[in-house]
Design a protein around this motif. Structure first.
Motif, PDB file in Angstrom:
ATOM      1  N   ILE A  17     -18.264  17.971  -5.884  1.00 62.08           N
ATOM      2  CA  ILE A  17     -17.878  16.867  -6.777  1.00 62.08           C
ATOM      3  C   ILE A  17     -18.978  15.808  -6.842  1.00 62.08           C
ATOM      4  O   ILE A  17     -19.484  15.526  -7.932  1.00 62.08           O
ATOM      5  CB  ILE A  17     -16.498  16.280  -6.408  1.00 62.08           C
ATOM      6  N   PRO A  18     -19.389  15.209  -5.722  1.00 59.06           N
ATOM      7  CA  PRO A  18     -20.469  14.215  -5.847  1.00 59.06           C
ATOM      8  C   PRO A  18     -21.781  14.838  -6.334  1.00 59.06           C
ATOM      9  O   PRO A  18     -22.508  14.217  -7.121  1.00 59.06           O
ATOM     10  CB  PRO A  18     -20.615  13.630  -4.441  1.00 59.06           C
ATOM     11  N   CYS A  19     -22.067  16.066  -5.896  1.00 58.29           N
ATOM     12  CA  CYS A  19     -23.306  16.710  -6.344  1.00 58.29           C
ATOM     13  C   CYS A  19     -23.255  17.019  -7.837  1.00 58.29           C
ATOM     14  O   CYS A  19     -24.259  16.869  -8.542  1.00 58.29           O
ATOM     15  CB  CYS A  19     -23.569  17.980  -5.535  1.00 58.29           C
ATOM     16  N   GLY A  20     -22.103  17.416  -8.337  1.00 60.29           N
ATOM     17  CA  GLY A  20     -21.940  17.670  -9.765  1.00 60.29           C
ATOM     18  C   GLY A  20     -22.105  16.402 -10.588  1.00 60.29           C
ATOM     19  O   GLY A  20     -22.719  16.420 -11.660  1.00 60.29           O
ATOM     20  N   LEU A  21     -21.566  15.288 -10.079  1.00 59.48           N
ATOM     21  CA  LEU A  21     -21.723  14.010 -10.771  1.00 59.48           C
ATOM     22  C   LEU A  21     -23.197  13.602 -10.834  1.00 59.48           C
ATOM     23  O   LEU A  21     -23.691  13.185 -11.886  1.00 59.48           O
ATOM     24  CB  LEU A  21     -20.895  12.923 -10.077  1.00 59.48           C
ATOM     25  N   ALA A  64     -30.017  26.807  -7.235  1.00 57.94           N
ATOM     26  CA  ALA A  64     -30.266  25.785  -6.206  1.00 57.94           C
ATOM     27  C   ALA A  64     -29.147  25.794  -5.166  1.00 57.94           C
ATOM     28  O   ALA A  64     -29.406  25.643  -3.967  1.00 57.94           O
ATOM     29  CB  ALA A  64     -30.391  24.404  -6.844  1.00 57.94           C
ATOM     30  N   SER A  65     -27.908  26.003  -5.616  1.00 62.89           N
ATOM     31  CA  SER A  65     -26.775  25.988  -4.687  1.00 62.89           C
ATOM     32  C   SER A  65     -26.785  27.178  -3.733  1.00 62.89           C
ATOM     33  O   SER A  65     -26.165  27.127  -2.672  1.00 62.89           O
ATOM     34  CB  SER A  65     -25.452  25.927  -5.450  1.00 62.89           C
ATOM     35  N   MET A  66     -27.509  28.218  -4.094  1.00 62.16           N
ATOM     36  CA  MET A  66     -27.632  29.359  -3.183  1.00 62.16           C
ATOM     37  C   MET A  66     -28.544  29.021  -2.008  1.00 62.16           C
ATOM     38  O   MET A  66     -28.432  29.609  -0.936  1.00 62.16           O
ATOM     39  CB  MET A  66     -28.161  30.573  -3.953  1.00 62.16           C
ATOM     40  N   ARG A  67     -29.448  28.091  -2.212  1.00 58.20           N
ATOM     41  CA  ARG A  67     -30.371  27.653  -1.158  1.00 58.20           C
ATOM     42  C   ARG A  67     -29.846  26.411  -0.440  1.00 58.20           C
ATOM     43  O   ARG A  67     -30.024  26.250   0.753  1.00 58.20           O
ATOM     44  CB  ARG A  67     -31.740  27.320  -1.752  1.00 58.20           C
ATOM     45  N   LEU A  68     -29.261  25.508  -1.211  1.00 56.01           N
ATOM     46  CA  LEU A  68     -28.773  24.235  -0.677  1.00 56.01           C
ATOM     47  C   LEU A  68     -27.250  24.251  -0.706  1.00 56.01           C
ATOM     48  O   LEU A  68     -26.628  23.858  -1.691  1.00 56.01           O
ATOM     49  CB  LEU A  68     -29.298  23.064  -1.521  1.00 56.01           C
ATOM     50  N   THR A  69     -26.638  24.691   0.371  1.00 53.69           N
ATOM     51  CA  THR A  69     -25.182  24.845   0.387  1.00 53.69           C
ATOM     52  C   THR A  69     -24.441  23.520   0.225  1.00 53.69           C
ATOM     53  O   THR A  69     -23.260  23.521  -0.097  1.00 53.69           O
ATOM     54  CB  THR A  69     -24.709  25.571   1.664  1.00 53.69           C
ATOM     55  N   ILE A  70     -25.129  22.410   0.416  1.00 52.07           N
ATOM     56  CA  ILE A  70     -24.505  21.101   0.181  1.00 52.07           C
ATOM     57  C   ILE A  70     -24.010  20.993  -1.268  1.00 52.07           C
ATOM     58  O   ILE A  70     -23.027  20.319  -1.547  1.00 52.07           O
ATOM     59  CB  ILE A  70     -25.473  19.945   0.530  1.00 52.07           C
ATOM     60  N   LEU A  71     -24.687  21.677  -2.191  1.00 51.75           N
ATOM     61  CA  LEU A  71     -24.307  21.618  -3.609  1.00 51.75           C
ATOM     62  C   LEU A  71     -22.957  22.263  -3.876  1.00 51.75           C
ATOM     63  O   LEU A  71     -22.288  21.910  -4.848  1.00 51.75           O
ATOM     64  CB  LEU A  71     -25.379  22.272  -4.480  1.00 51.75           C
ATOM     65  N   THR A  72     -22.536  23.193  -3.028  1.00 50.94           N
ATOM     66  CA  THR A  72     -21.201  23.769  -3.192  1.00 50.94           C
ATOM     67  C   THR A  72     -20.203  23.153  -2.211  1.00 50.94           C
ATOM     68  O   THR A  72     -19.032  23.025  -2.534  1.00 50.94           O
ATOM     69  CB  THR A  72     -21.220  25.306  -3.028  1.00 50.94           C
TER      70      THR A  72
END
Length: 160
Positions: free
Chosen positions: A90-94, A78-86
């Motif tokens: 921190i907030p995305c991981g939570l 998902a993070s390869m498509r949605l760069t917000i995840l990387t």
């Protein structure tokens, strides 16, 4: 590129999954082998898993790692498509940790051989939620560490 993706999944999944078992064991003051039998009970059922000894514990560790690798792979891809995840790992991981908590407790476990029908009571789940927040952070950290560089390189190449 594929090497970095694989590293993110392996490191994130195996470290998060292993720490999850270790911390659940430490917090609840149970032998880790008992915690692993609890994981195995999802396939074997509670009576068989808790009577199964070391083989049931080994199955529990294998299942824990497989689930953790799958959960990490979902985040990494998902993070390869949605760069917000990387970018905001921190907030995305939570958030991912919370999502993982609810999916595991209210979708996966109810359909497993370890099914239980306990209502949600936040005080009974505080330590589990905190552990899943950490779990999500670990997975997001490794996605950020390995995938964000790959994504940045790909974006750079595509922009040429």
């Amino acid at each position: 590129m594929h090497h970095r993706i694989l590293k993110a999944i392996l490191y994130g999944g195996l470290i998060a999954g292993t720490l999850d078992i270790a911390l659940v064991s430490a917090i609840n003051l149970f032998d880790p082998l008992v915690i692993l039998r609890s994981v195995a009970s999802g396939v074997l059922g509670k009576p068989a898993a808790f009577a199964g000894g070391l083989p049931a514990s080994a199955l529990g560790m294998l299942l824990q790692w497989l689930m953790s690798l799958l959960i990490a792979a979902i985040y990494v891809f998902a993070s390869m498509r949605l760069t917000i995840l990387t970018r905001f790992w921190i907030p995305c991981g939570l958030v991912y940790g919370l999502v993982t908590f609810f999916v595991m407790n209210y979708i996966v476990v109810p359909f497993s051989a370890a099914a239980s029908s306990k209502p949600f009571v936040i005080s009974a789940h505080i330590s589990d939620i905190v552990l899943m927040l950490l779990y999500g952070l670990i997975i997001a950290f490794f996605a950020n560490r390995f995938v964000s560089i790959t994504t940045t390189r790909n974006e750079h190449v595509l922009n040429l």
